[in-house]
Enzyme design. Structure first.
Site, short mmCIF file in Angstrom:
data_model
loop_
_atom_site.label_atom_id
_atom_site.label_comp_id
_atom_site.label_asym_id
_atom_site.label_seq_id
_atom_site.Cartn_x
_atom_site.Cartn_y
_atom_site.Cartn_z
N GLY A 1 -0.04 -2.43 1.59
CA GLY A 1 -1.15 -1.50 1.58
C GLY A 1 -1.79 -1.26 0.23
O GLY A 1 -2.64 -0.40 0.08
N THR A 2 -1.38 -2.03 -0.77
CA THR A 2 -1.96 -1.81 -2.09
C THR A 2 -3.28 -2.57 -2.27
O THR A 2 -3.87 -2.51 -3.34
CB THR A 2 -0.99 -2.23 -3.20
OG1 THR A 2 -0.40 -3.46 -2.85
CG2 THR A 2 0.09 -1.20 -3.40
N GLY A 3 -3.70 -3.30 -1.26
CA GLY A 3 -5.01 -3.93 -1.34
C GLY A 3 -4.99 -5.41 -1.67
O GLY A 3 -5.97 -5.93 -2.20
N LYS A 4 -3.91 -6.09 -1.33
CA LYS A 4 -3.83 -7.52 -1.64
C LYS A 4 -4.87 -8.31 -0.84
O LYS A 4 -5.61 -9.12 -1.39
CB LYS A 4 -2.41 -8.04 -1.34
CG LYS A 4 -1.33 -7.32 -2.15
CD LYS A 4 0.04 -7.91 -1.92
CE LYS A 4 0.60 -7.60 -0.55
NZ LYS A 4 0.85 -6.16 -0.32
N THR A 5 -4.89 -8.04 0.46
CA THR A 5 -5.85 -8.74 1.31
C THR A 5 -7.28 -8.40 0.90
O THR A 5 -8.15 -9.26 0.81
CB THR A 5 -5.63 -8.34 2.78
OG1 THR A 5 -4.24 -8.42 3.07
CG2 THR A 5 -6.39 -9.24 3.71
N GLY B 1 2.54 -7.19 -4.53
CA GLY B 1 2.37 -5.75 -4.48
C GLY B 1 2.93 -5.17 -3.20
O GLY B 1 3.11 -5.87 -2.21
N ALA B 2 3.20 -3.86 -3.25
CA ALA B 2 3.74 -3.17 -2.08
C ALA B 2 2.74 -3.24 -0.93
O ALA B 2 1.56 -3.47 -1.17
CB ALA B 2 4.04 -1.72 -2.45
N HIS C 1 13.74 11.46 -16.91
CA HIS C 1 14.55 10.26 -17.06
C HIS C 1 13.78 9.18 -17.82
O HIS C 1 14.25 8.64 -18.83
CB HIS C 1 14.95 9.76 -15.66
CG HIS C 1 15.78 8.52 -15.63
ND1 HIS C 1 17.10 8.53 -15.30
CD2 HIS C 1 15.46 7.23 -15.89
CE1 HIS C 1 17.58 7.29 -15.34
NE2 HIS C 1 16.59 6.48 -15.72
N GLU C 2 12.57 8.91 -17.37
CA GLU C 2 11.78 7.86 -18.03
C GLU C 2 11.37 8.28 -19.43
O GLU C 2 11.35 7.46 -20.35
CB GLU C 2 10.54 7.51 -17.20
CG GLU C 2 10.84 6.93 -15.82
CD GLU C 2 11.74 5.69 -15.85
OE1 GLU C 2 11.71 4.96 -16.86
OE2 GLU C 2 12.49 5.49 -14.88
P1 ADP Z 1 -2.17 -5.33 1.74
O1 ADP Z 1 -2.78 -6.66 2.04
O2 ADP Z 1 -1.76 -5.18 0.30
O3 ADP Z 1 -1.08 -4.91 2.66
P2 ADP Z 1 -4.75 -4.41 2.47
O4 ADP Z 1 -5.58 -5.16 1.51
O5 ADP Z 1 -4.66 -4.95 3.84
O6 ADP Z 1 -3.30 -4.23 1.90
O7 ADP Z 1 -5.24 -2.91 2.48
C1 ADP Z 1 -5.48 -2.21 3.68
C2 ADP Z 1 -6.65 -1.28 3.54
O8 ADP Z 1 -6.37 -0.27 2.58
C3 ADP Z 1 -7.89 -1.96 3.01
O9 ADP Z 1 -8.62 -2.52 4.04
C4 ADP Z 1 -8.63 -0.84 2.34
O10 ADP Z 1 -9.37 -0.09 3.27
C5 ADP Z 1 -7.53 0.04 1.84
N1 ADP Z 1 -7.25 -0.23 0.43
C6 ADP Z 1 -6.10 -0.71 -0.09
N2 ADP Z 1 -6.18 -0.82 -1.41
C7 ADP Z 1 -7.41 -0.41 -1.77
C8 ADP Z 1 -8.09 -0.30 -3.03
N3 ADP Z 1 -7.51 -0.64 -4.17
N4 ADP Z 1 -9.35 0.16 -3.02
C9 ADP Z 1 -9.94 0.51 -1.87
N5 ADP Z 1 -9.37 0.42 -0.66
C10 ADP Z 1 -8.10 -0.03 -0.59
ZN ZN Z 2 16.53 4.49 -16.00
#
Ligand code: ADP
Ligand code: ZN
Length: 636
Positions: free
Chosen positions: A215-219, A212-213, A434-435
């Protein structure tokens, strides 16, 4: 670490001082160096005794009195200060008569054999000992242990494995990414009830790759898995494995797995795995032995450990395409969980999670904020709430109000725009039409794959939106009619833009490229063009995986044929465009409502699409109409 370092430096200093003192001590102190002529005169004057001759140097005792004529003043004074008998040393010159003169002066003289022993010890062994000592202390400091494991111990003290016995994060804290959450829920089940799976002979997965991009919450998701399962969370970033010295990264990998085995059951989380798992031998200058060793070690460890002990490895990346294919093979990271940027509803849910502990003014409407933040990832939303709260606090307000959010939003959007992560409203409309064009034409064509999802949430840098189609069955052959329908779907995005805005965007680049490739293949490989017949052209297969510079292909056809091929490709594309323009023109109303729905919801799934199609026109009829279109090209 710091304390230890200065400590060992003191040892080194002490050793050096000791060495100097030792030299001082073993060198005879009250020794007068004489020139050879002084030595001879003193000999003649009978002032010498106990002369030892060795290695071209004569040493012995020198009587201080009565040397006034022989020695210069400083030497005399030095002798007098010491008083009585004194050592002397002189370098001999080639003087065959010396022994006779010693005999004549009745001096006791001789030579020694063992005199070198002590000198050798001092000048040779002692420095060696000092350097050995320095090395030992350095090793000890780096290794944090004794000499036993030597270099390998480097890995242990430096790899920053963060261990949390309790992450305190649960799935409640993760909002808006339900699909990914659901998939990882299963991992929690494995960790909680391993026996249930083992009893039936099932294999617990070893590794899950979260894509995932930023900041999408992987960690966050990985932590939530550990939190839900109630197991320790070991985390390490892939870049920590990247080291200068060959073997260090591999030692760290080994160490990580040792620690994990000791803590099992547990979750191991490797962030930025692309730093360590880059494909071997691609894009690297020279032999990157260290990188390969580290990766090989990771592969070996993953193969070697037994999931029944309850260690599950989660890894995160935003560049899955650079990963070495070996990492993704069964038994390694064979499960993949994709996290998209959240849609409208998802963003609202994430905002709700983050405002839980924030005092909001009653006027704050999270739905409005969610609508104004397309393209924001979870971290951006968390940042938004935080910035707004900070602003309210700075102004001494009792609650965070809408104005704080507006201000914070402006600031964050400006930042993200620079990073190319949010679209302006005009761009969004372009992408939506477009989509919608792609999706609608796919719906209308009998032989096109079914649309499963249409989205205008940007994915990565290149794709601003996407239309997902999935084939209904496995395919080994494609019929000509299917390829033509595929061409139509590819061109539909561009045609929709043209139709609605009477202008076109750069967003269709990839579509056009794929359409051109497809048309060219139809002409040159599949014998699907009447004008060129059944012959194939440029039959050399393209190297499948190498994108490097290809050798210029030896052309096996004439200039005229080349022109004919270009003409046929062009004709296929032009005809497809005509067909699509006609379809979209006829169903303009449906196009409009689909685009509007996309702009509102950002993601339109199969069910919503069905609803839309049913309300605007009968899909079955449309499909019949599509079949009844004028012959696709003159050829068949
Ligand atoms: P990544 O590892 O994808 O770069 P992080 O998991 O470190 O992203 O996300 C950073 C912060 O953003 C998290 O600590 C949380 O506060 C917030 N965050 C990101 N995704 C979510 C989500 N789906 N729900 C709630 N908070 C989120
Ligand atoms: Zn297209």
């Amino acid at each position: 670490m710091d304390k230890k370092q200065t400590f060992s430096l003191w040892y080194v200093l002490a050793a050096l001082v000791g060495l100097i003192l030792m030299q001082e001590f073993f060198t005879p102190r009250h020794t007068q160096t004489l020139t050879y002529s002084e030595f001879k005169q003193a000999l003649v004057a009978g002032k010498l005794d106990n002369v030892v001759i060795a290695d071209g140097i004569a040493t012995g005792k020198l009587r201080a009195e009565g040397l006034e004529q022989i020695l210069p003043k400083e030497k005399l004074e030095a002798l007098k200060r010491a008083g009585g008998e004194h050592g002397f040393a002189t370098v001999l010159v080639n003087d065959p008569g010396l022994v006779a003169q010693l005999d004549a002066a009745k001096v006791r003289y001789g030579s020694v054999r063992e005199s070198k022993w002590l000198g050798a010890l001092i000048s040779w062994v002692a420095p060696a000992l000092v350097f050995f000592g320095i090395w030992w202390f350095l090793m000890k400091r780096m290794g944090g242990g004794g000499m036993g494991h030597g270099m390998l111990e480097i890995g242990k003290s430096k790899a920053k494995v963060y261990m949390q016995t309790e992450t305190g994060v649960t799935f409640k804290d993760v909002a808006g990414i339900d699909e990914a959450r659901e998939e990882l829920m299963e991992v929690v089940e494995f960790l909680k009830n391993p026996d249930r799976y083992k009893r039936l002979g099932g294999k617990i997965p070893k590794g899950v790759l979260i894509v995932g991009a930023p900041g999408t919450g992987k960690t966050l998701l990985a932590k939530a898995v550990a939190g839900e399962a109630g197991v320790p969370f070991l985390s390490l970033s892939g870049s920590e494995f990247v080291e200068m010295f060959v073997g260090v990264g591999a030692a760290r990998v080994r160490d990580l797995f040792e620690q994990a085995a000791a803590k099992a059951p547990c979750i191991v989380f490797i962030d930025e795995i692309d730093a360590l798992g880059k494909a071997r031998g691609v894009g690297l200058s020279g032999g990157h032995e260290e990188h390969e060793q580290t990766l090989n070690q990771l592969l070996a460890e993953m193969d070697g450990f037994d999931t029944n002990r309850g260690v599950i490895i989660l890894a995160a990346t935003n560049r899955p395409e650079v990963l070495d294919p070996a990492l993704l093979r069964p038994g390694r990271f064979d499960r993949h969980v994709a996290i998209d940027r959240p849609d409208l509803i998802g963003r609202r849910q994430i905002l709700e999670v983050h405002v839980k502990n924030v005092k909001l003014a009653p006027a704050v409407d999270l739905a409005v904020l969610a609508a104004r933040t397309p393209g924001f990832a979870g971290a951006d939303l968390a940042n938004l709430v935080n910035e707004a709260t900070l602003r309210a606090a700075k102004l001494g307000k009792d609650a965070v109000d809408m104005q704080d959010f507006e201000e914070a939003l402006d600031r964050i959007v400006a930042g993200l725009e620079k990073k190319n992560r949010v679209m302006n409203p005009t761009e969004r409309r372009f992408v939506a039409y477009h989509e919608a064009g792609h999706a609608l034409v796919a719906e209308m064509r009998k032989n096109a794959d079914r649309v499963t999802k249409v989205s205008i949430i940007p994915r990565g840098i290149a794709a601003l939106g996407y239309t997902q189609q999935s084939p209904t069955e496995d395919r080994y052959l494609m019929r000509r009619s299917e390829l033509l329908d595929r061409l139509d779907v590819l061109l539909a995005g561009r045609v929709a833009e043209q139709l609605v805005f009477e202008d076109v965007s750069t967003g269709a680049e990839n579509d056009l490229q794929r359409a051109t490739d497809l048309a060219r293949h139809m002409v040159t490989h599949y014998g699907m063009s009447e004008a060129l017949g059944l012959a194939t052209y440029d039959a050399r297969p393209r190297p499948l995986y190498l994108n490097g510079p290809m050798l210029p292909e030896p052309r096996t056809f004439s200039e005229r044929t080349a022109e004919a091929i270009d003409g046929e490709v062009r004709r296929l594309l032009d005809e497809a465009r005509e067909r699509v323009a006609q379809t979209l023109g006829t169903h303009r109303a449906t196009l409009e409502s689909l685009a509007a729905l996309l702009l509102e919801k950002e993601v339109v799934d199969r069910a919503m699409l069905d609803g839309l199609m049913a309300s605007t026109a009968a899909p079955a009829q449309l499909r019949v109409a599509a079949v009844a279109l004028p012959p696709v090209d003159g050829a068949s």
